[in-house]
Design a protein around this motif. Sequence first.
Motif, PDB file in Angstrom:
ATOM      1  N   LEU A 185       0.857  -1.299  -0.096  1.00 42.08           N
ATOM      2  CA  LEU A 185      -0.163   0.140  -0.055  1.00 42.08           C
ATOM      3  C   LEU A 185       1.008   1.205  -0.104  1.00 42.08           C
ATOM      4  O   LEU A 185       0.727   1.989  -0.779  1.00 42.08           O
ATOM      5  N   SER A 186       1.796   1.142   0.602  1.00 44.97           N
ATOM      6  CA  SER A 186       2.802   2.311   0.795  1.00 44.97           C
ATOM      7  C   SER A 186       3.392   2.570  -0.801  1.00 44.97           C
ATOM      8  O   SER A 186       3.669   3.714  -0.979  1.00 44.97           O
ATOM      9  N   LEU A 187       3.846   1.433  -1.223  1.00 46.35           N
ATOM     10  CA  LEU A 187       4.388   1.788  -2.591  1.00 46.35           C
ATOM     11  C   LEU A 187       3.211   2.251  -3.657  1.00 46.35           C
ATOM     12  O   LEU A 187       3.793   3.138  -4.269  1.00 46.35           O
ATOM     13  N   ARG A 188       2.229   1.787  -3.622  1.00 46.06           N
ATOM     14  CA  ARG A 188       1.219   2.139  -4.379  1.00 46.06           C
ATOM     15  C   ARG A 188       0.873   3.641  -3.944  1.00 46.06           C
ATOM     16  O   ARG A 188       0.602   4.480  -5.093  1.00 46.06           O
ATOM     17  N   SER A 189       0.888   4.090  -2.892  1.00 45.39           N
ATOM     18  CA  SER A 189       0.692   5.189  -2.695  1.00 45.39           C
ATOM     19  C   SER A 189       1.640   6.294  -3.096  1.00 45.39           C
ATOM     20  O   SER A 189       1.216   7.361  -3.849  1.00 45.39           O
ATOM     21  N   LEU A 190       2.975   6.003  -3.234  1.00 42.56           N
ATOM     22  CA  LEU A 190       3.811   6.643  -3.769  1.00 42.56           C
ATOM     23  C   LEU A 190       3.682   6.932  -5.342  1.00 42.56           C
ATOM     24  O   LEU A 190       4.061   8.030  -5.569  1.00 42.56           O
ATOM     25  N   CYS A 191       3.509   5.990  -5.865  1.00 44.61           N
ATOM     26  CA  CYS A 191       3.015   5.684  -7.428  1.00 44.61           C
ATOM     27  C   CYS A 191       2.190   6.759  -7.687  1.00 44.61           C
ATOM     28  O   CYS A 191       2.096   7.547  -8.511  1.00 44.61           O
ATOM     29  N   ASP A 197      -2.011  11.933  -8.555  1.00 41.69           N
ATOM     30  CA  ASP A 197      -3.009  11.379  -7.836  1.00 41.69           C
ATOM     31  C   ASP A 197      -3.169  11.503  -6.403  1.00 41.69           C
ATOM     32  O   ASP A 197      -2.847  10.564  -5.732  1.00 41.69           O
ATOM     33  N   LYS A 198      -2.973  12.707  -5.879  1.00 38.09           N
ATOM     34  CA  LYS A 198      -2.680  13.141  -4.423  1.00 38.09           C
ATOM     35  C   LYS A 198      -3.639  12.450  -3.463  1.00 38.09           C
ATOM     36  O   LYS A 198      -3.732  11.959  -2.337  1.00 38.09           O
ATOM     37  N   GLN A 199      -5.052  12.511  -4.131  1.00 42.37           N
ATOM     38  CA  GLN A 199      -6.183  11.927  -3.218  1.00 42.37           C
ATOM     39  C   GLN A 199      -6.106  10.296  -3.007  1.00 42.37           C
ATOM     40  O   GLN A 199      -6.250   9.651  -2.066  1.00 42.37           O
ATOM     41  N   GLY A 200      -5.907   9.768  -4.245  1.00 41.14           N
ATOM     42  CA  GLY A 200      -5.526   8.348  -4.144  1.00 41.14           C
ATOM     43  C   GLY A 200      -4.514   7.836  -3.377  1.00 41.14           C
ATOM     44  O   GLY A 200      -4.361   6.933  -2.159  1.00 41.14           O
ATOM     45  N   ALA A 201      -3.224   8.843  -3.301  1.00 37.71           N
ATOM     46  CA  ALA A 201      -2.271   8.324  -2.278  1.00 37.71           C
ATOM     47  C   ALA A 201      -2.510   8.533  -0.728  1.00 37.71           C
ATOM     48  O   ALA A 201      -2.379   7.643   0.135  1.00 37.71           O
ATOM     49  N   ARG A 202      -3.635   9.488  -0.503  1.00 44.71           N
ATOM     50  CA  ARG A 202      -3.896   9.759   0.727  1.00 44.71           C
ATOM     51  C   ARG A 202      -5.002   8.691   1.230  1.00 44.71           C
ATOM     52  O   ARG A 202      -4.742   8.105   2.476  1.00 44.71           O
ATOM     53  N   GLU A 203      -5.696   8.099   0.345  1.00 46.19           N
ATOM     54  CA  GLU A 203      -6.402   7.172   0.708  1.00 46.19           C
ATOM     55  C   GLU A 203      -5.942   5.952   1.025  1.00 46.19           C
ATOM     56  O   GLU A 203      -6.102   4.940   2.015  1.00 46.19           O
ATOM     57  N   ASP A 204      -4.530   5.555   0.342  1.00 49.08           N
ATOM     58  CA  ASP A 204      -3.929   4.574   0.752  1.00 49.08           C
ATOM     59  C   ASP A 204      -3.113   4.619   1.973  1.00 49.08           C
ATOM     60  O   ASP A 204      -3.086   3.749   2.851  1.00 49.08           O
ATOM     61  N   TRP A 205      -2.646   5.835   2.290  1.00 44.25           N
ATOM     62  CA  TRP A 205      -2.112   6.156   3.709  1.00 44.25           C
ATOM     63  C   TRP A 205      -3.204   6.041   4.676  1.00 44.25           C
ATOM     64  O   TRP A 205      -2.789   5.453   5.840  1.00 44.25           O
ATOM     65  N   LYS A 206      -4.110   6.441   4.555  1.00 42.80           N
ATOM     66  CA  LYS A 206      -5.290   6.454   5.443  1.00 42.80           C
ATOM     67  C   LYS A 206      -5.656   5.086   5.662  1.00 42.80           C
ATOM     68  O   LYS A 206      -5.877   4.520   6.955  1.00 42.80           O
ATOM     69  N   ARG A 207      -5.803   4.434   4.707  1.00 37.77           N
ATOM     70  CA  ARG A 207      -5.883   2.930   4.981  1.00 37.77           C
ATOM     71  C   ARG A 207      -5.224   2.140   5.946  1.00 37.77           C
ATOM     72  O   ARG A 207      -5.475   1.520   6.508  1.00 37.77           O
ATOM     73  N   ILE A 208      -3.699   2.459   5.701  1.00 41.80           N
ATOM     74  CA  ILE A 208      -2.873   1.963   6.458  1.00 41.80           C
ATOM     75  C   ILE A 208      -3.072   2.271   8.073  1.00 41.80           C
ATOM     76  O   ILE A 208      -2.825   1.438   8.849  1.00 41.80           O
ATOM     77  N   TYR A 235       8.990  11.527  -2.827  1.00 47.95           N
ATOM     78  CA  TYR A 235       8.763  10.938  -1.261  1.00 47.95           C
ATOM     79  C   TYR A 235       8.653  12.101  -0.226  1.00 47.95           C
ATOM     80  O   TYR A 235       7.754  11.862   0.478  1.00 47.95           O
ATOM     81  N   GLU A 236       9.634  12.981  -0.358  1.00 46.57           N
ATOM     82  CA  GLU A 236       9.585  14.102   0.652  1.00 46.57           C
ATOM     83  C   GLU A 236       8.467  14.887   0.621  1.00 46.57           C
ATOM     84  O   GLU A 236       7.955  15.103   1.901  1.00 46.57           O
ATOM     85  N   GLU A 237       7.870  15.258  -0.628  1.00 46.32           N
ATOM     86  CA  GLU A 237       6.717  16.092  -0.395  1.00 46.32           C
ATOM     87  C   GLU A 237       5.567  15.331  -0.203  1.00 46.32           C
ATOM     88  O   GLU A 237       4.787  15.857   0.498  1.00 46.32           O
ATOM     89  N   LEU A 238       5.602  13.936  -0.582  1.00 43.93           N
ATOM     90  CA  LEU A 238       4.485  12.943   0.014  1.00 43.93           C
ATOM     91  C   LEU A 238       4.464  13.029   1.307  1.00 43.93           C
ATOM     92  O   LEU A 238       3.260  13.090   2.012  1.00 43.93           O
ATOM     93  N   SER A 239       5.619  12.748   2.092  1.00 44.95           N
ATOM     94  CA  SER A 239       5.722  12.554   3.536  1.00 44.95           C
ATOM     95  C   SER A 239       5.198  13.782   4.173  1.00 44.95           C
ATOM     96  O   SER A 239       4.569  13.956   5.295  1.00 44.95           O
ATOM     97  N   GLU A 240       5.300  15.098   3.501  1.00 47.65           N
ATOM     98  CA  GLU A 240       5.088  16.292   4.281  1.00 47.65           C
ATOM     99  C   GLU A 240       3.275  16.527   4.055  1.00 47.65           C
ATOM    100  O   GLU A 240       2.705  17.313   4.847  1.00 47.65           O
ATOM    101  N   THR A 241       2.752  15.948   3.244  1.00 45.55           N
ATOM    102  CA  THR A 241       1.268  16.130   2.700  1.00 45.55           C
ATOM    103  C   THR A 241       0.365  14.966   3.110  1.00 45.55           C
ATOM    104  O   THR A 241      -0.930  15.242   2.944  1.00 45.55           O
ATOM    105  N   ILE A 242       0.931  13.717   3.389  1.00 47.71           N
ATOM    106  CA  ILE A 242      -0.198  12.889   3.423  1.00 47.71           C
ATOM    107  C   ILE A 242      -0.996  12.985   4.678  1.00 47.71           C
ATOM    108  O   ILE A 242      -2.034  12.504   4.645  1.00 47.71           O
ATOM    109  N   GLY A 243      -0.889  13.808   5.615  1.00 48.91           N
ATOM    110  CA  GLY A 243      -1.638  14.190   6.790  1.00 48.91           C
ATOM    111  C   GLY A 243      -3.039  15.122   5.934  1.00 48.91           C
ATOM    112  O   GLY A 243      -4.100  15.038   6.855  1.00 48.91           O
ATOM    113  N   GLU A 244      -2.772  15.742   5.062  1.00 48.62           N
ATOM    114  CA  GLU A 244      -3.958  16.571   4.417  1.00 48.62           C
ATOM    115  C   GLU A 244      -5.031  15.780   4.194  1.00 48.62           C
ATOM    116  O   GLU A 244      -5.274  14.807   3.498  1.00 48.62           O
ATOM    117  N   GLY A 245      -5.987  16.294   4.606  1.00 47.43           N
ATOM    118  CA  GLY A 245      -7.457  15.520   4.076  1.00 47.43           C
ATOM    119  C   GLY A 245      -7.876  14.540   5.097  1.00 47.43           C
ATOM    120  O   GLY A 245      -9.177  13.838   4.913  1.00 47.43           O
TER     121      GLY A 245
END
Length: 246
Positions: A185-191, A197-208, A235-245
């Motif tokens: 799920l983490s790898l798919r989120s990064l892809c 697809d920021k929304q899809g990335a957040r959904e995967d992280w929220k699922r985790i 990766y760095e930008e994703l790490s900073e923004t996964i909490g949004e939403g």
Amino acid sequence: MKKTRFILIALSIIAFSVNLTGNSVPAEKDSIVSPQFAPEGSDWIGSDIQTIDEYLDQYVRYPESSGKKKHLGTEVVEFVVTTGGQLTDFRVINSLSKAIDQEMIRALSQTQGMWKPGLLNGVPVPMKKEVSLVFVPGDNYNLTEIAKKHLDSGNEALFEKKNPKRALKHFDQAVKIFPYNKDILSLRSLCRYELGDKQGAREDWKRIVDMEIIGEAAQLETGHLIVKMQSLEGYEELSETIGEGF
């Protein structure tokens, strides 16, 4: 021709307090209940069948169309158990095919009144639950090996060839097989994030964050996953923004 079969794994993963309309409401941390450990969680009380596992084993059929197309993996369906023991708000979390989605919901819809409502501080409340079933279109399919091949191919596409679009296709297939594997799920989120697809990335992280990993049948070796992920531009930008939403 071998008879199409499916392997059943019914897992109640997590329960949340929800309002009467079935929409999620922000739950206090203490209100998130794992039915496996919390006696106040909503639970199966079917009369002649002891568990939801046994019920689904008897009444879920592998759709012929899905068998012909060799759809395989772990179907995950979420639903709400109301205060009256009814099921509502079905939502497919991990879909293998539309036919399997419909068959799962059909079978679960027949269990109306066979559930004990969850309790929060002694008061009945609607709660979300999940069940998952593993479908295999024959005896000669090793899901662990299939998922491992997709994981390896996805890693190669993402980390060596820098092709997140191709990697995403492989990680999607791996998630279909092991939807509770947090590494995949983490790898798919990064892809998803690198493809915009920021929304899809957040959904995967929220699922985790939301789910509990309980008894994963096969833990896939991902090597130095975090080190590899940190080498990617997004990766760095994703790490900073996964909490949004959230």
